[in-house]
Design an enzyme around this catalytic site. Structure first.
Site, PDB file in Angstrom:
ATOM      1  N   LYS A  64      35.331  35.023  52.213  1.00  0.00           N
ATOM      2  CA  LYS A  64      34.788  34.804  50.861  1.00  0.00           C
ATOM      3  C   LYS A  64      35.930  35.061  49.877  1.00  0.00           C
ATOM      4  O   LYS A  64      36.242  36.195  49.550  1.00  0.00           O
ATOM      5  CB  LYS A  64      33.637  35.781  50.620  1.00  0.00           C
ATOM      6  CG  LYS A  64      32.562  35.297  49.652  1.00  0.00           C
ATOM      7  CD  LYS A  64      33.036  35.001  48.252  1.00  0.00           C
ATOM      8  CE  LYS A  64      33.184  36.211  47.381  1.00  0.00           C
ATOM      9  NZ  LYS A  64      33.830  35.913  46.097  1.00  0.00           N
TER      10      LYS A  64
ATOM     11  N   GLU B 165      41.241  47.905  50.871  1.00  0.00           N
ATOM     12  CA  GLU B 165      42.490  48.031  50.106  1.00  0.00           C
ATOM     13  C   GLU B 165      42.111  47.889  48.648  1.00  0.00           C
ATOM     14  O   GLU B 165      41.752  46.798  48.198  1.00  0.00           O
ATOM     15  CB  GLU B 165      43.491  46.948  50.519  1.00  0.00           C
ATOM     16  CG  GLU B 165      44.054  47.224  51.908  1.00  0.00           C
ATOM     17  CD  GLU B 165      45.010  46.159  52.384  1.00  0.00           C
ATOM     18  OE1 GLU B 165      45.222  46.073  53.601  1.00  0.00           O
ATOM     19  OE2 GLU B 165      45.540  45.402  51.541  1.00  0.00           O
TER      20      GLU B 165
ATOM     21  N   CYS C 153      48.525  45.419  43.069  1.00  0.00           N
ATOM     22  CA  CYS C 153      47.949  46.734  43.398  1.00  0.00           C
ATOM     23  C   CYS C 153      49.024  47.809  43.532  1.00  0.00           C
ATOM     24  O   CYS C 153      48.794  48.963  43.198  1.00  0.00           O
ATOM     25  CB  CYS C 153      47.136  46.636  44.671  1.00  0.00           C
ATOM     26  SG  CYS C 153      48.078  46.010  46.054  1.00  0.00           S
TER      27      CYS C 153
ATOM     28  N   GLU D  73      43.100  52.003  35.928  1.00  0.00           N
ATOM     29  CA  GLU D  73      43.863  50.837  36.390  1.00  0.00           C
ATOM     30  C   GLU D  73      43.683  49.695  35.390  1.00  0.00           C
ATOM     31  O   GLU D  73      42.568  49.218  35.186  1.00  0.00           O
ATOM     32  CB  GLU D  73      43.392  50.380  37.780  1.00  0.00           C
ATOM     33  CG  GLU D  73      44.284  49.296  38.343  1.00  0.00           C
ATOM     34  CD  GLU D  73      43.783  48.683  39.643  1.00  0.00           C
ATOM     35  OE1 GLU D  73      42.571  48.474  39.784  1.00  0.00           O
ATOM     36  OE2 GLU D  73      44.627  48.410  40.514  1.00  0.00           O
TER      37      GLU D  73
HETATM   38  P1  NAD Z   1      37.004  42.595  42.638  1.00  0.00           P
HETATM   39  O1  NAD Z   1      36.634  43.837  43.375  1.00  0.00           O
HETATM   40  O2  NAD Z   1      36.316  42.299  41.359  1.00  0.00           O
HETATM   41  O3  NAD Z   1      36.751  41.302  43.555  1.00  0.00           O
HETATM   42  C1  NAD Z   1      37.338  41.178  44.825  1.00  0.00           C
HETATM   43  C2  NAD Z   1      36.444  40.311  45.690  1.00  0.00           C
HETATM   44  O4  NAD Z   1      35.210  41.001  45.904  1.00  0.00           O
HETATM   45  C3  NAD Z   1      36.092  38.961  45.077  1.00  0.00           C
HETATM   46  O5  NAD Z   1      36.089  37.984  46.105  1.00  0.00           O
HETATM   47  C4  NAD Z   1      34.679  39.200  44.561  1.00  0.00           C
HETATM   48  O6  NAD Z   1      33.912  38.025  44.482  1.00  0.00           O
HETATM   49  C5  NAD Z   1      34.137  40.138  45.618  1.00  0.00           C
HETATM   50  N1  NAD Z   1      32.988  40.967  45.196  1.00  0.00           N
HETATM   51  C6  NAD Z   1      32.685  41.418  43.952  1.00  0.00           C
HETATM   52  N2  NAD Z   1      31.537  42.141  43.987  1.00  0.00           N
HETATM   53  C7  NAD Z   1      31.129  42.145  45.286  1.00  0.00           C
HETATM   54  C8  NAD Z   1      30.019  42.735  45.964  1.00  0.00           C
HETATM   55  N3  NAD Z   1      29.092  43.456  45.317  1.00  0.00           N
HETATM   56  N4  NAD Z   1      29.921  42.561  47.296  1.00  0.00           N
HETATM   57  C9  NAD Z   1      30.842  41.847  47.976  1.00  0.00           C
HETATM   58  N5  NAD Z   1      31.909  41.245  47.391  1.00  0.00           N
HETATM   59  C10 NAD Z   1      32.036  41.412  46.056  1.00  0.00           C
HETATM   60  O7  NAD Z   1      38.577  42.645  42.478  1.00  0.00           O
HETATM   61  P2  NAD Z   1      39.493  41.623  41.673  1.00  0.00           P
HETATM   62  O8  NAD Z   1      39.255  41.846  40.223  1.00  0.00           O
HETATM   63  O9  NAD Z   1      39.310  40.243  42.257  1.00  0.00           O
HETATM   64  O10 NAD Z   1      40.971  42.096  42.091  1.00  0.00           O
HETATM   65  C11 NAD Z   1      41.669  43.092  41.426  1.00  0.00           C
HETATM   66  C12 NAD Z   1      41.567  44.402  42.184  1.00  0.00           C
HETATM   67  O11 NAD Z   1      42.061  44.245  43.507  1.00  0.00           O
HETATM   68  C13 NAD Z   1      42.418  45.500  41.567  1.00  0.00           C
HETATM   69  O12 NAD Z   1      41.683  46.697  41.512  1.00  0.00           O
HETATM   70  C14 NAD Z   1      43.580  45.643  42.539  1.00  0.00           C
HETATM   71  O13 NAD Z   1      44.201  46.906  42.545  1.00  0.00           O
HETATM   72  C15 NAD Z   1      42.909  45.333  43.833  1.00  0.00           C
HETATM   73  N6  NAD Z   1      43.896  44.958  44.857  1.00  0.00           N
HETATM   74  C16 NAD Z   1      44.213  45.875  45.808  1.00  0.00           C
HETATM   75  C17 NAD Z   1      45.166  45.568  46.774  1.00  0.00           C
HETATM   76  C18 NAD Z   1      45.553  46.591  47.818  1.00  0.00           C
HETATM   77  O14 NAD Z   1      46.221  46.223  48.777  1.00  0.00           O
HETATM   78  N7  NAD Z   1      45.179  47.855  47.686  1.00  0.00           N
HETATM   79  C19 NAD Z   1      45.798  44.316  46.760  1.00  0.00           C
HETATM   80  C20 NAD Z   1      45.452  43.413  45.762  1.00  0.00           C
HETATM   81  C21 NAD Z   1      44.494  43.736  44.811  1.00  0.00           C
END
Ligand code: NAD
Length: 505
Positions: A190, A265, A299, A398
């Site tokens: 997804k 992550e 991240c 963040e």
């Molecule tokens: P997000 O959590 O909003 O979304 C990530 C994914 O989760 C998307 O595909 C979204 O549709 C899905 N999602 C959202 N709500 C959900 C739910 N209730 N159940 C299942 N799936 C759901 O994150 P974002 O805004 O897309 O990305 C930014 C974040 O990602 C930042 O916090 C960043 O630090 C983190 N990130 C972490 C790493 C790492 O390796 N630690 C790497 C890249 C990004």
């Protein structure tokens, strides 16, 4: 590639995307949602239309999970050689399409093309690396006892769900899908609703390389619907998730009834600690690169720079100059260093922290307000705040944009206290020429990854992941297989050990 060449190729690719909506990929076929709903995907650069995307719901996730379940028996038992050859073919086909992938990634995410050129190459590297590891994935330990031979084996856990964010979707998808496939798992992916294009492209390329139908399925859609259904689905045995910490909590709750294994992550607010004895020039380069590359939507970015007081003003002056010089512009232009943020909503969030910082009493040292037509795109002026107290929100939360805070410190103990005084624990960076301090500080800092006198240079066998609210579990090398596989112990009796006789008189 020149700017004109990129713009031309982007327009060709956009024509195609305009005509063909992104459908789900289920059991090898591109299919619309069962209820035929779709949503529009727009460019972060100017908000122009890119493509329509199928909006998956629980019934679409169910179809995809069924396909992954059906494909599991044959994929998980495919010979090592065939699976390895196939992952190699996927790496090759990704490399052949590297230019298109880079353009699509840049177009869809707003990430500058100069950084996206390596996205496909890194993706291909991930497939090759895990292809080479397949041979050892099932191997375990030999644990002999007096009367038994014990040995462990690993077997794939089953169909897995992979949920990815919007910041660097192509690389991150390969980072999850390659080890899952190497382990013998089948996948329902997804991708983020804000940047779905290259996930589609990756799966179509994998199929072109010969991946059998149903081994990797893609369901597009929103997190609260498609993502939620995936994390609740009983046939999906584990969820590998990259995204925000609060989404990780939701997924944990959603997966509780089906006792889902999770690998998270999550977010970060990573400190860079610069001591006075550091190589200042290299430290400045690294701080700027780690915060302002990838639009700060990274991240592992260096979001809090902690500087020893004796060099505080000098270091800040250099940072300020660099921030003012950053080249902001269309992400497809190879000269661009900072592109637009992913969405209007994210822009407003990042923007709000400028006011918060001012109200908290921090000093606005630099804001790069390059004259640019930002009327419809999501452009944010790269920002640097000084005289920051670590208790301030701009230092604790963040922000996930090109926004850096600089904090002075007087002693090593104080630097450690500030570095660790945060809910996150993903990465940390340390700049010093004192080798004893480098080791002892690295041991005391609460972060999953520490780089000393270095920017974030990834080595695939090493563990990647965070402590505290930054994640659960580690990726990379053999660590990935601990997640995608079950470890089983087999004990074989040698000779006649004692078996107590019950009910035998
Ligand atoms: P997000 O959590 O909003 O979304 C990530 C994914 O989760 C998307 O595909 C979204 O549709 C899905 N999602 C959202 N709500 C959900 C739910 N209730 N159940 C299942 N799936 C759901 O994150 P974002 O805004 O897309 O990305 C930014 C974040 O990602 C930042 O916090 C960043 O630090 C983190 N990130 C972490 C790493 C790492 O390796 N630690 C790497 C890249 C990004």
């Amino acid at each position: 590639m020149t700017n004109d060449e990129n713009i031309y190729l982007a327009s060709v690719l956009r024509q195609k995307l305009k005509k063909e909506p992104l459908f789900h990929i289920i059991n090898g076929e591109c299919v619309p949602s069962l209820d035929n709903t779709m949503f529009a995907n727009n460019s972060p650069h100017d908000n122009s239309f890119i493509c329509m995307v199928a909006e998956g719901k629980s019934q679409d996730v169910d179809r995809a999970a069924q396909a992954a379940k059906n494909a599991f028996p044959s994929w998980s038992t495919l010979s090592i050689k065939k699976r390895r050859d196939l992952l190699y073919s996927i790496a090759e086909i990704i490399e052949k399409n590297a230019r298109e992938i880079a353009i699509l990634e840049s177009l869809d995410t707003g990430q500058p093309i100069r950084f996206m050129q390596k996205a496909a190459i890194r993706g291909a590297d991930n497939f090759r690396f895990f292809a080479d590891k397949i041979v050892n994935a099932r191997n375990g330990l030999s644990l002999p006892a007096d009367e038994h031979i014990n040995y462990t084996v690993r077997q794939p856990i089953g169909p897995v769900g992979i949920i990815t964010p919007w910041n660097t979707p192509f690389m991150l998808s390969t980072w999850k899908i390659a080890p899952a496939l190497a382990a013998g798992c089948t996948v329902v992916h997804k991708p983020a609703e804000l940047s779905p294009v290259t996930a589609q492209c990756l799966t179509l390329l994998m199929q072109e390389a010969g991946l059998p139908p149903g081994v990797v399925n893609v369901v597009h859609g929103y997190g609260e619907t498609a993502g939620k259904s995936l994390s609740e689905h009983p046939d999906v045995k584990a969820i590998a998730f990259v995204g925000e910490s609060k989404t990780g909590s939701s997924i944990m709750r959603q997966g509780a009834d089906t006792l889902k294994r999770v690998h998270f992550e999550l977010g970060g607010k990573n400190p860079v600690v610069v001591f006075a004895d550091a190589d200042i020039e290299r430290a400045v380069d690294a701080v700027i690169f780690m915060k302002y590359s990838l639009n700060g939507e990274r991240c592992t970015s260096s979001s809090r720079v902690l500087i020893e007081r004796s060099i505080y003003d000098k270091f800040n002056a250099q940072l300020t100059q660099r921030v003012k010089n950053l080249k902001i512009g269309n992400p497809l232009d190879p000269k661009t260093e900072i592109g637009p943020l992913i969405s209007e909503k994210h822009l407003q969030k990042v923007q709000s922290y400028v006011q918060i910082g001012k109200e908290e009493g921090a000093k606005l040292l630099a804001q790069n307000t390059t004259d640019l037509d930002k009327s419809s795109g999501h452009y944010f002026s790269p920002t640097l705040f000084g005289d920051v107290d670590n208790k301030m929100r701009i230092s604790q939360e963040e922000i996930f944009g090109p926004f850096l805070v600089s904090i002075p410190f007087d002693t090593e103990e104080q630097a450690l206290e500030i570095a660790n005084d945060i809910r996150y624990g993903l990465a940390a960076y340390l700049w010093t020429k004192d080798i004893t301090r480098a080791h002892s500080f690295s041991h005391k800092i609460n972060a999953g990854m520490v780089w000393v006198n270095s920017q974030n240079v990834r080595h695939l066998p090493t563990p990647f992941g965070g402590m505290k609210d930054s994640g659960i579990g580690r990726d990379g090398g053999d660590y990935s297989f601990d997640f995608y596989m079950e470890t089983k112990n087999i004990a074989i009796a040698m000779g006649e050990h004692n078996i107590p006789k019950l009910g035998a008189q």
